[in-house]
Design an enzyme around this catalytic site. Structure first.
Site, PDB file in Angstrom:
ATOM      1  CG  HIS A 362       5.538  -3.878  10.291  1.00  0.00           C
ATOM      2  ND1 HIS A 362       5.687  -4.511  11.510  1.00  0.00           N
ATOM      3  CD2 HIS A 362       4.569  -4.555   9.631  1.00  0.00           C
ATOM      4  CE1 HIS A 362       4.829  -5.513  11.589  1.00  0.00           C
ATOM      5  NE2 HIS A 362       4.148  -5.562  10.463  1.00  0.00           N
ATOM      6  CB  ALA A 363       8.175  -7.305   6.831  1.00  0.00           C
ATOM      7  CG  HIS A 392       4.353 -14.064   6.454  1.00  0.00           C
ATOM      8  ND1 HIS A 392       3.321 -14.767   7.027  1.00  0.00           N
ATOM      9  CD2 HIS A 392       3.920 -12.775   6.371  1.00  0.00           C
ATOM     10  CE1 HIS A 392       2.314 -13.946   7.279  1.00  0.00           C
ATOM     11  NE2 HIS A 392       2.660 -12.733   6.891  1.00  0.00           N
ATOM     12  CD  GLU A 393       5.369  -9.513   4.819  1.00  0.00           C
ATOM     13  OE1 GLU A 393       4.534  -9.068   4.012  1.00  0.00           O
ATOM     14  OE2 GLU A 393       5.164  -9.540   6.048  1.00  0.00           O
ATOM     15  CG  HIS A 396       0.929 -11.209   2.499  1.00  0.00           C
ATOM     16  ND1 HIS A 396      -0.340 -11.432   2.961  1.00  0.00           N
ATOM     17  CD2 HIS A 396       1.707 -11.065   3.607  1.00  0.00           C
ATOM     18  CE1 HIS A 396      -0.339 -11.423   4.291  1.00  0.00           C
ATOM     19  NE2 HIS A 396       0.898 -11.222   4.706  1.00  0.00           N
ATOM     20  CD  GLU A 420      -1.230 -11.156   7.622  1.00  0.00           C
ATOM     21  OE1 GLU A 420      -0.081 -11.610   7.828  1.00  0.00           O
ATOM     22  OE2 GLU A 420      -1.436 -10.099   7.002  1.00  0.00           O
ATOM     23  CG  HIS A 522      -0.173  -4.644  13.289  1.00  0.00           C
ATOM     24  ND1 HIS A 522       1.046  -5.005  13.828  1.00  0.00           N
ATOM     25  CD2 HIS A 522      -0.239  -5.234  12.064  1.00  0.00           C
ATOM     26  CE1 HIS A 522       1.702  -5.765  12.958  1.00  0.00           C
ATOM     27  NE2 HIS A 522       0.949  -5.925  11.898  1.00  0.00           N
ATOM     28  CE1 TYR A 532      -0.481 -10.027  10.589  1.00  0.00           C
ATOM     29  CE2 TYR A 532      -1.999  -8.442  11.558  1.00  0.00           C
ATOM     30  CZ  TYR A 532      -1.010  -8.748  10.642  1.00  0.00           C
ATOM     31  OH  TYR A 532      -0.555  -7.777   9.781  1.00  0.00           O
TER      32      TYR A 532
END
Length: 661
Positions: A362-363, A392-393, A396, A420, A522, A532
């Site tokens: 999972h990323a 997206h990552e 973060h 997020e 999750h 999220y």
């Protein structure tokens, strides 16, 4: 004359008495003033000592968190019994260290301090987290979560077409089946088998985890974990705000739901998809039915218009995982934000190693709390989806980089949803046809109304349909933590939420022998999920403000639609975003929100502005075809008659009615 003299003498005596009393009062006041001055000096000294203590505690916390994250990284990137044992030992050691720090923290009368920033840090440090548990209970909690994660990561199923091939993981095999197969029997089989392998075995561990985590919540001053998680949003009415946000976007969701149901019915027949019922969860292109992009190819509003999917272009242009990451980095630097440090490139895992190891694919993005080490762990494949996920990552990581100079206790998002949202707000620009053309991944073409509706629809199958799913995951867990959902009702209540709010149903009957929530990462990994839901709302608030700063969006101007805004290379937008990110959690989230958007509340109007053209089109289309808006009760059994009877008079039902009423 004698009378006058006596009067004068009496007056003098009275004056002397009054003066004496005043002198006494003055003396007493002086004592109090001196005492107050002494107390003020004492409080100032205590505050100075508290400030020095926090500086020391910050260094110690940085080292402790670094040690814990390293152990966690080593385990998740290589799941072995040895790494699990080391992780457990490190977690317990750090927990004991944090407990000792907490005891000293609580000796300070920090609530009396005048420095609001210092008080905020002390307040955050007064929350010990799961380290508050006695060692034996903490060990049980860690083990329960590790067991769920390992079950999820190692779960495999057999192929529908070749039952001797039994090595299908969720990534990439199961995901690919749901993205590409249009055989309802294959999809149903794969759905049932995956939930059996990844969900059901975790039921006992989940119950253990809930019990231990609730004990930790009580030791931190909360009734249950639900209140603990909600406390992160720093407002007393968070749950009411979540309901209000859902009611803002629900009409748009219902229009998408009705439109998709019609096309599924046309494709699979009314014996598979009813005209007025919930949507079968296995037919929506995603194992969890959390996004429905897999059905876009046969439900597209204007099918003759070309699809915006750059997977083929990425492959033909020889994109590798590294090239994807370098492309994402260049987007951030174009905004005058930070590039990735050298350690990021040295230590990140951006492709699944081919050495046969088991790992959590999972990323995820990681902050090692030393101000230098930031990593992404992601099993990248060359697809349009991973192109966006990579941006997206890295969002973060950008957040980590921007607040890395804050005290450790502030190195987090302004609220859980902010982190997020930051990654996604970048992806909103990256996914526009305008940006993809700039990157040479999409051929030039007209930005006509029909193409725009297609693009908005595709985005809606991602952004809008995700909202009820995201909302439900933590509504379910709030009920579990609070005891309104008991272990003998786990699956029944989970599917009741999904039917009532999301309008989906399982493809086969379910029972309490199943435990479908844990088939979602999750849930298995103890990750709060309301973040999220919030992020999918506030990212559009951020996007609207950034687009206006970039000169890319003007309300009412059809040439500058919010949905076609690309903030690439806008330093004005980047500088504004960077300033908000630098705050970390040093200020309450409304302050951070206001800094960028001018608003102090979470508001779905940005979502509605972005999707307004699609909403108008869907309403007209559904009216034209006579579609039923909403859904009637499912005919698939997932609760027994006894469970349904109990539910009608339960607190669970009262809470659900408040949301759906």
């Amino acid at each position: 004359m004698l009378f006058i003299c006596r009067c004068q003498r009496r007056i003098r005596l009275m004056m002397m008495k009054i003066l004496g009393e005043l002198a006494l009062v003055g003396a007493i006041a002086s004592v109090f003033i001196v005492a107050a001055q002494g107390r003020a000096a004492e409080r100032a000294a205590e505050e100075a000592a508290g400030r020095e203590y926090i500086r020391t505690l910050d260094e110690l916390t940085s080292k402790a968190r670094n040690k814990r994250v390293i152990a966690n990284w080593n385990y998740e990137s290589n799941i072995t019994a040895y790494n699990e044992e080391v992780q457990m030992q490190v977690y317990l050691e750090v927990a004991e260290e944090e407990k000792e720090y907490w005891k000293e923290t609580m000796t300070y009368f920090w609530r009396e301090f005048e420095d609001e920033d210092l008080k905020r840090m002390f307040k955050k440090y007064s929350q010990l987290g799961t380290s508050a548990l006695p060692e034996d209970l903490n060990q049980r909690l860690i083990q329960a979560v590790n067991n769920m994660q390992a079950t999820y990561a190692k779960a495999t199923i057999c192929d529908y077409k070749d039952k001797t091939k039994c090595d299908l993981h969720v990534e990439p095999e199961v995901t690919d089946i749901f993205a590409n197969s249009e055989d309802p029997e294959e999809l149903k089989y794969t759905w049932v088998e995956w939930h059996k392998a990844a969900g059901a075995p975790s039921r006992g561990n989940f119950t253990e985890y809930v019990e231990m985590d609730n004990e930790a919540a009580k030791l931190n001053g909360y009734d249950t974990v639900a209140e603990w998680w909600l406390g992160e949003y720093e407002t007393a009415d968070s749950e009411d705000q979540f309901i209000a946000l859902w009611k803002q976007v629900k009409p748009l969701y219902q229009q998408i739901h009705a439109y998709v149901r019609r096309h599924l019915r046309l494709k699979y027949g009314e014996d598979v998809v009813s005209a007025k019922g919930p949507l079968p969860a296995h037919l929506l292109g995603n194992i969890w039915a959390q996004t429905w992009g897999g059905v876009e190819k046969f439900t597209r509003p204007y099918p003759d218009k070309p699809d915006v999917d750059v997977t083929a272009a990425l492959i033909s242009q020889n994109y590798t995982a590294l090239k994807m990451f370098k492309t994402a980095e260049e987007f951030f630097t174009s905004l005058n934000l930070s590039g990735m440090p050298d350690l990021f490139w040295e230590r990140s895992i951006i492709e699944k190693p081919d050495d046969g190891r088991e790992m959590v694919c999972h990323a995820s993005a990681w902050d090692f709390f030393d101000g230098e080490d930031f990593r992404i762990k992601q099993c990248t494949t060359i697809t349009n989806a991973f192109f966006k996920t990579t941006h997206h990552e890295m969002g973060h990581i950008q957040y980590y980089l921007q607040y890395k100079d804050q005290p450790v206790i502030y190195r987090e998002g302004a609220n859980p949803g902010f982190h997020e949202a930051v990654g996604d707000v970048i992806a909103l620009s990256v996914s526009t046809p305008k940006h993809l053309r700039v990157m040479g991944l999409l051929e030039d073409g007209p930005d006509d109304i029909e193409s725009n509706i297609n693009q908005l629809y595709k985005m809606g199958l991602d952004k809008i349909v995700f909202l009820p799913f995201a909302y439900i995951l933590d509504l379910f867990r709030y009920g579990v933590f609070r005891g309104t959902t008991t272990p003998d009702n786990y699956n029944c209540h989970f599917w009741q939420l999904r039917e009532a709010i999301q309008g989906v149903e399982p493809p086969a009957p379910r029972s309490e022998q199943d435990f479908d929530p844990a088939a979602k990462y999750h849930i298995a990994a103890d990750v709060e999920y309301m973040r999220y839901y919030i992020s999918y709302i506030i990212q559009f608030q951020f996007h609207r403000s950034l687009c206006q700063l970039a000169g890319e969006y003007t309300p009412g101007d059809s040439d500058k639609l919010l949905s076609n805004c690309d903030i690439y290379k806008s330093t004005a937008a980047g500088n504004a975003l960077g300033k908000m990110l630098q705050l970390g959690s040093s200020k309450p989230w409304p302050d951070a929100m206001e800094m960028l958007t001018g608003q102090r509340n979470m508001d779905a109007s940005g979502v509605l502005e972005y999707f307004q053209p699609l909403h108008d089109w869907l309403k007209a289309e559904n009216e034209k075809t006579g579609e039923y808006i909403g859904w009637e009760p499912s005919t698939v059994q997932y609760c027994t008659d006894e469970q349904r009877a109990e539910m009608e008079i339960s607190e669970f039902k009262k809470g659900l009615d408040k949301i759906t009423g």
